[in-house]
Scaffold this motif. Structure first.
Motif, PDB file in Angstrom:
ATOM      1  N   GLY A  76       3.279  -1.317  13.245  1.00 29.13           N
ATOM      2  CA  GLY A  76       3.857   0.014  13.201  1.00 29.13           C
ATOM      3  C   GLY A  76       4.280   0.380  11.797  1.00 29.13           C
ATOM      4  N   ALA A  77       4.722   1.619  11.660  1.00 28.42           N
ATOM      5  CA  ALA A  77       5.158   2.112  10.359  1.00 28.42           C
ATOM      6  C   ALA A  77       6.310   1.283   9.811  1.00 28.42           C
ATOM      7  N   ASN A  78       7.118   0.700  10.689  1.00 27.40           N
ATOM      8  CA  ASN A  78       8.255  -0.114  10.240  1.00 27.40           C
ATOM      9  C   ASN A  78       7.830  -1.467   9.671  1.00 27.40           C
ATOM     10  N   ASP A  79       6.544  -1.770   9.729  1.00 24.57           N
ATOM     11  CA  ASP A  79       6.041  -3.024   9.170  1.00 24.57           C
ATOM     12  C   ASP A  79       5.746  -2.915   7.675  1.00 24.57           C
ATOM     13  N   TYR A  80       6.076  -1.768   7.084  1.00 28.68           N
ATOM     14  CA  TYR A  80       5.788  -1.518   5.673  1.00 28.68           C
ATOM     15  C   TYR A  80       7.061  -1.064   4.977  1.00 28.68           C
ATOM     16  N   VAL A  81       7.109  -1.304   3.671  1.00 24.66           N
ATOM     17  CA  VAL A  81       8.284  -0.900   2.900  1.00 24.66           C
ATOM     18  C   VAL A  81       7.850  -0.434   1.507  1.00 24.66           C
ATOM     19  N   ALA A  99       5.452  -8.360   6.662  1.00 28.54           N
ATOM     20  CA  ALA A  99       5.178  -9.703   7.183  1.00 28.54           C
ATOM     21  C   ALA A  99       4.420 -10.577   6.193  1.00 28.54           C
ATOM     22  N   SER A 100       3.452 -10.008   5.511  1.00 29.64           N
ATOM     23  CA  SER A 100       2.625 -10.803   4.599  1.00 29.64           C
ATOM     24  C   SER A 100       3.102 -10.740   3.154  1.00 29.64           C
ATOM     25  N   GLY A 101       3.873  -9.698   2.811  1.00 30.80           N
ATOM     26  CA  GLY A 101       4.304  -9.511   1.426  1.00 30.80           C
ATOM     27  C   GLY A 101       3.199  -8.969   0.532  1.00 30.80           C
ATOM     28  N   LYS A 102       2.052  -8.664   1.124  1.00 36.41           N
ATOM     29  CA  LYS A 102       0.905  -8.189   0.334  1.00 36.41           C
ATOM     30  C   LYS A 102       1.007  -6.703   0.048  1.00 36.41           C
TER      31      LYS A 102
END
Length: 130
Positions: free
Chosen positions: A24-29, A53-56
């Motif tokens: 979801g959108a909350n998986d990004y920053v 989650a991945s830091g990529k």
């Protein structure tokens, strides 16, 4: 009994796969590249978009909305235009703007990430210095 066990296993597998397939959108920053920037005309503000989650870095996002203003210092009406600039770093989105006053500036940004149905929205504070 064996049939119930197989059905339960298939259901659990389907649920785990659907959760993994739909981020979801909350998986990004969005994060600032530099928090402090010297005030002036033609300054560059830059943010990095990351998958939490991945830091990529996310390199294929399409920026659909931006705004920069002094809302953190209770002057939201003090806004400046933003012009997209090319970035030399993957996952970094840069903009040229005018930070006419020293203080805190809020960059509000929205992006579409490939494979996501939701829009990724971020708010990043920069400090303009003298």
């Amino acid at each position: 009994m064996k049939r119930k066990l197989i059905l339960a296993g298939a259901t659990a597998l389907a649920m785990s796969l659907s959760g993994a397939a739909f981020a979801g959108a909350n998986d990004y920053v969005f994060e600032p590249v530099n928090v402090e920037i010297k005030r002036g005309d033609g300054v560059i503000v830059a943010v990095r978009l990351k998958h939490k989650a991945s830091g990529k870095p996310v390199t294929d996002a399409v920026i659909i909305q931006t705004r920069i203003d002094m809302a953190p210092d209770n002057m939201a009406e003090m806004a400046s235009p933003l012009t997209p600039e090319p970035s030399k770093e993957p996952g970094v989105y840069a903009f040229k703007t005018e930070l006419s006053m020293a203080g805190r500036w809020l960059l509000s940004i929205a992006a579409k990430v490939q494979g996501e149905t939701e829009t990724v929205v971020g708010k990043v504070i920069f400090r303009a210095t003298r």
